[in-house]
Design a protein around this motif. Structure first.
Motif, PDB file in Angstrom:
ATOM      1  N   ARG A   1      15.693  -3.366   1.082  1.00 15.33           N
ATOM      2  CA  ARG A   1      16.663  -2.354   0.450  1.00 15.33           C
ATOM      3  C   ARG A   1      16.412  -1.064   1.032  1.00 15.33           C
ATOM      4  O   ARG A   1      17.198  -0.030   1.112  1.00 15.33           O
ATOM      5  N   SER A   2      15.205  -0.895   1.615  1.00 14.29           N
ATOM      6  CA  SER A   2      14.654   0.410   2.089  1.00 14.29           C
ATOM      7  C   SER A   2      15.528   0.733   3.533  1.00 14.29           C
ATOM      8  O   SER A   2      15.240  -0.314   4.330  1.00 14.29           O
ATOM      9  N   PRO A   3      16.374   1.637   3.705  1.00 12.23           N
ATOM     10  CA  PRO A   3      16.925   1.731   5.098  1.00 12.23           C
ATOM     11  C   PRO A   3      15.667   1.945   6.302  1.00 12.23           C
ATOM     12  O   PRO A   3      16.160   1.579   7.414  1.00 12.23           O
ATOM     13  N   ASP A   4      14.656   2.550   6.002  1.00 13.72           N
ATOM     14  CA  ASP A   4      13.714   2.665   7.126  1.00 13.72           C
ATOM     15  C   ASP A   4      12.288   2.496   6.462  1.00 13.72           C
ATOM     16  O   ASP A   4      11.694   3.407   5.731  1.00 13.72           O
ATOM     17  N   TRP A   5      11.710   1.331   6.349  1.00  7.69           N
ATOM     18  CA  TRP A   5      10.625   0.910   5.832  1.00  7.69           C
ATOM     19  C   TRP A   5       9.283   1.746   6.226  1.00  7.69           C
ATOM     20  O   TRP A   5       8.264   1.985   5.566  1.00  7.69           O
ATOM     21  N   THR A   6       9.462   1.950   7.747  1.00  5.85           N
ATOM     22  CA  THR A   6       8.440   2.750   8.153  1.00  5.85           C
ATOM     23  C   THR A   6       8.313   4.373   7.747  1.00  5.85           C
ATOM     24  O   THR A   6       6.998   4.709   7.487  1.00  5.85           O
ATOM     25  N   LYS A   7       9.370   4.847   7.431  1.00  5.03           N
ATOM     26  CA  LYS A   7       9.650   6.418   7.015  1.00  5.03           C
ATOM     27  C   LYS A   7       9.087   6.378   5.545  1.00  5.03           C
ATOM     28  O   LYS A   7       8.143   6.845   4.997  1.00  5.03           O
ATOM     29  N   ASN A   8       9.604   5.359   4.685  1.00  5.06           N
ATOM     30  CA  ASN A   8       9.278   5.345   3.356  1.00  5.06           C
ATOM     31  C   ASN A   8       8.077   4.831   2.732  1.00  5.06           C
ATOM     32  O   ASN A   8       7.325   5.144   1.992  1.00  5.06           O
ATOM     33  N   ASP A   9       7.588   3.784   3.534  1.00  3.74           N
ATOM     34  CA  ASP A   9       6.211   2.977   3.439  1.00  3.74           C
ATOM     35  C   ASP A   9       6.093   2.837   2.216  1.00  3.74           C
ATOM     36  O   ASP A   9       4.854   2.761   1.628  1.00  3.74           O
ATOM     37  N   ARG A  10       7.102   1.863   1.320  1.00  6.81           N
ATOM     38  CA  ARG A  10       6.969   1.533  -0.223  1.00  6.81           C
ATOM     39  C   ARG A  10       6.602   0.305  -0.169  1.00  6.81           C
ATOM     40  O   ARG A  10       7.329  -0.626  -0.523  1.00  6.81           O
ATOM     41  N   GLY A  11       5.603  -0.047   0.296  1.00 13.30           N
ATOM     42  CA  GLY A  11       4.940  -1.494   0.423  1.00 13.30           C
ATOM     43  C   GLY A  11       3.981  -1.835  -0.674  1.00 13.30           C
ATOM     44  O   GLY A  11       3.553  -1.065  -1.471  1.00 13.30           O
ATOM     45  N   ARG A  12       3.807  -3.171  -0.576  1.00 16.51           N
ATOM     46  CA  ARG A  12       2.848  -3.957  -1.754  1.00 16.51           C
ATOM     47  C   ARG A  12       1.883  -4.730  -0.972  1.00 16.51           C
ATOM     48  O   ARG A  12       2.673  -5.521  -0.210  1.00 16.51           O
ATOM     49  N   ARG A  13       1.100  -4.923  -1.344  1.00 15.96           N
ATOM     50  CA  ARG A  13       0.075  -6.040  -0.933  1.00 15.96           C
ATOM     51  C   ARG A  13       0.047  -7.360  -1.715  1.00 15.96           C
ATOM     52  O   ARG A  13      -0.547  -7.621  -2.671  1.00 15.96           O
ATOM     53  N   LEU A  14       1.321  -8.392  -1.458  1.00 10.71           N
ATOM     54  CA  LEU A  14       1.526  -9.285  -2.238  1.00 10.71           C
ATOM     55  C   LEU A  14       1.130 -10.627  -1.632  1.00 10.71           C
ATOM     56  O   LEU A  14       0.906 -11.523  -2.556  1.00 10.71           O
ATOM     57  N   ASP A  15       0.508 -10.432  -0.525  1.00 13.59           N
ATOM     58  CA  ASP A  15       0.143 -11.642   0.266  1.00 13.59           C
ATOM     59  C   ASP A  15      -1.329 -11.779   0.241  1.00 13.59           C
ATOM     60  O   ASP A  15      -1.913 -10.552   0.564  1.00 13.59           O
ATOM     61  N   HIS A  16      -2.185 -12.744   0.154  1.00  8.70           N
ATOM     62  CA  HIS A  16      -3.689 -12.884   0.280  1.00  8.70           C
ATOM     63  C   HIS A  16      -3.911 -14.022   0.911  1.00  8.70           C
ATOM     64  O   HIS A  16      -3.506 -14.910   1.118  1.00  8.70           O
ATOM     65  N   MET A  17      -5.560 -13.683   1.071  1.00  7.19           N
ATOM     66  CA  MET A  17      -6.344 -14.769   1.603  1.00  7.19           C
ATOM     67  C   MET A  17      -7.464 -14.748   0.923  1.00  7.19           C
ATOM     68  O   MET A  17      -8.309 -13.688   0.890  1.00  7.19           O
ATOM     69  N   TRP A  18      -7.865 -15.799   0.176  1.00  7.16           N
ATOM     70  CA  TRP A  18      -9.144 -16.010  -0.934  1.00  7.16           C
ATOM     71  C   TRP A  18      -9.976 -16.868  -0.221  1.00  7.16           C
ATOM     72  O   TRP A  18      -9.259 -17.888   0.473  1.00  7.16           O
ATOM     73  N   ALA A  19     -11.397 -16.986  -0.486  1.00  5.95           N
ATOM     74  CA  ALA A  19     -12.259 -18.021  -0.137  1.00  5.95           C
ATOM     75  C   ALA A  19     -13.166 -17.986  -1.110  1.00  5.95           C
ATOM     76  O   ALA A  19     -13.786 -17.161  -1.535  1.00  5.95           O
TER      77      ALA A  19
ATOM     78  N   PRO B   1     -11.137  -0.849  -0.715  1.00  9.92           N
ATOM     79  CA  PRO B   1     -10.143   0.083  -1.221  1.00  9.92           C
ATOM     80  C   PRO B   1     -10.871   1.429  -1.223  1.00  9.92           C
ATOM     81  O   PRO B   1     -12.107   1.573  -0.999  1.00  9.92           O
ATOM     82  N   PRO B   2      -9.928   2.499  -0.980  1.00  7.73           N
ATOM     83  CA  PRO B   2      -8.694   2.725  -1.364  1.00  7.73           C
ATOM     84  C   PRO B   2      -7.832   2.348  -0.164  1.00  7.73           C
ATOM     85  O   PRO B   2      -6.687   3.040   0.093  1.00  7.73           O
ATOM     86  N   LYS B   3      -8.369   1.815   0.898  1.00  8.50           N
ATOM     87  CA  LYS B   3      -7.630   1.790   2.197  1.00  8.50           C
ATOM     88  C   LYS B   3      -6.220   1.155   1.958  1.00  8.50           C
ATOM     89  O   LYS B   3      -6.200   0.072   1.288  1.00  8.50           O
ATOM     90  N   ARG B   4      -5.287   1.645   2.753  1.00 12.58           N
ATOM     91  CA  ARG B   4      -3.796   1.059   2.660  1.00 12.58           C
ATOM     92  C   ARG B   4      -3.768  -0.225   3.254  1.00 12.58           C
ATOM     93  O   ARG B   4      -4.446  -0.529   4.433  1.00 12.58           O
ATOM     94  N   LEU B   5      -3.228  -1.236   2.795  1.00 14.45           N
ATOM     95  CA  LEU B   5      -3.121  -2.434   3.076  1.00 14.45           C
ATOM     96  C   LEU B   5      -1.891  -3.325   2.671  1.00 14.45           C
ATOM     97  O   LEU B   5      -1.888  -4.128   1.651  1.00 14.45           O
ATOM     98  N   HIS B   6      -0.846  -2.832   3.118  1.00 19.07           N
ATOM     99  CA  HIS B   6       0.443  -3.530   2.531  1.00 19.07           C
ATOM    100  C   HIS B   6       0.956  -4.805   3.466  1.00 19.07           C
ATOM    101  O   HIS B   6       0.578  -4.829   4.649  1.00 19.07           O
ATOM    102  N   THR B   7       1.580  -5.575   2.772  1.00 18.90           N
ATOM    103  CA  THR B   7       2.032  -6.956   3.365  1.00 18.90           C
ATOM    104  C   THR B   7       3.405  -7.112   3.252  1.00 18.90           C
ATOM    105  O   THR B   7       4.067  -8.089   3.676  1.00 18.90           O
ATOM    106  N   TRP B   8       4.067  -6.095   2.487  1.00 16.56           N
ATOM    107  CA  TRP B   8       5.688  -6.518   1.980  1.00 16.56           C
ATOM    108  C   TRP B   8       6.315  -5.248   1.953  1.00 16.56           C
ATOM    109  O   TRP B   8       5.725  -4.271   1.315  1.00 16.56           O
ATOM    110  N   TRP B   9       7.368  -5.265   2.369  1.00 19.30           N
ATOM    111  CA  TRP B   9       8.398  -4.036   2.276  1.00 19.30           C
ATOM    112  C   TRP B   9       9.788  -4.750   1.863  1.00 19.30           C
ATOM    113  O   TRP B   9      10.499  -5.118   2.718  1.00 19.30           O
ATOM    114  N   SER B  10      10.643  -4.087   0.801  1.00 20.24           N
ATOM    115  CA  SER B  10      11.823  -4.356   0.573  1.00 20.24           C
ATOM    116  C   SER B  10      12.834  -4.146   1.745  1.00 20.24           C
ATOM    117  O   SER B  10      12.814  -3.027   2.146  1.00 20.24           O
TER     118      SER B  10
END
Length: 264
Positions: free
Chosen positions: A211-229, A200-209
């Protein structure tokens, strides 16, 4: 067992609808193991052939028609198929295997939880919290070296969403969900590999809705996907990245793959 082991995880949002982009991803990234979530297909209808053509001859499915579903596809031997019903209603949301090196690999699809963050008004939200609690009880007794991957449907950190302030009351980033996921992580000293390699605080999104007409422009992402060990396995990890370009491919999933490489 290769000296370097590459594991990918991807909520594919219907594997049969995304076969072309899965094939492209596997050819470009060449993972040894692919864990899929939200496959949306019965085991008998899984498109096994294309994966065998690409060398993924070891395949384990836990699927249901049109809903949920997880799968592990591997170029290397996998053993001990396990399926935990953390949803407590028979939904296909987990499959686990053991690698020949002794490491466990758990593939999980946590429920989304509906739209209202209140278990009284929205039973799905309560089911999600209960799912995480059952995972936590399992985690407390998980003694083996383990990698846990999947769509956890929670973005825990402020920097894991496009706007912490605006999403505090939105399911996937509410304090009660974050607290539940934190208890799970602390229950076995899990290492969050995404934030281990991209602090943190580096941007690290894995999901974009969608519903967004242009996900790259809005970039309203969330990090919902994970890898733990577990710490012993996390010490073997040498690289972790999010394959973001997949979100721009033809007929994409709303999630993108995660890839971690280990030296075994």
């Amino acid at each position: 067992m290769p000296s370097r082991l590459k594991i990918a995880s991807w909520n594919i949002n219907s594997v049969r609808a995304r076969v072309p982009i899965v094939e492209r991803f596997l050819k470009e990234e060449s993972p040894d193991i692919l864990c899929l979530q939200e496959t949306k297909v019965r085991d008998s209808d899984f498109p096994t052939g294309i994966f065998r053509q690409l060398g993924f001859n070891h395949q384990i499915f836990c699927g249901q028609m049109m809903h949920h579903g997880v799968a592990i596809l591997s170029r290397i031997p996998i053993h001990e198929d396990e399926r935990f019903d953390w949803q407590a209603n028979g939904e296909a949301r987990h499959v686990g295997v053991r690698l020949e090196c002794g490491i466990r690999l758990e593939n999980v699809y946590v429920p989304a939880g509906g739209d209202i963050p209140d278990r009284t008004q929205n039973p799905k939200f309560g089911q999600k919290l209960d799912f995480i609690e059952r995972m936590t009880r399992w985690s407390e007794t998980c003694g083996a070296p383990t990698i846990m991957v999947g769509d956890f449907n929670i973005a825990p950190l402020e920097c894991d969403v496009w706007s912490h302030k605006q999403l505090l009351t939105v399911v996937s980033h509410t304090p009660i969900e974050v607290e539940a996921l934190t208890r799970l992580r602390e229950s076995n000293d899990w290492i969050d590999l995404g934030r281990h390699f991209h602090p943190p605080p580096k941007r690290l999104h894995t999901w974009w809705s969608y519903r967004s007409p242009d996900w790259t422009k809005n970039d309203r992402g969330r990090r919902l996907d994970h890898m733990w060990a577990t710490p012993d396995v996390a010490a073997l990890a040498v690289d972790h990245h999010v394959h973001e370009p997949c979100r721009n491919w033809t007929r994409p999933s709303d999630h993108v793959p995660l890839v971690t490489e280990f030296v075994i």
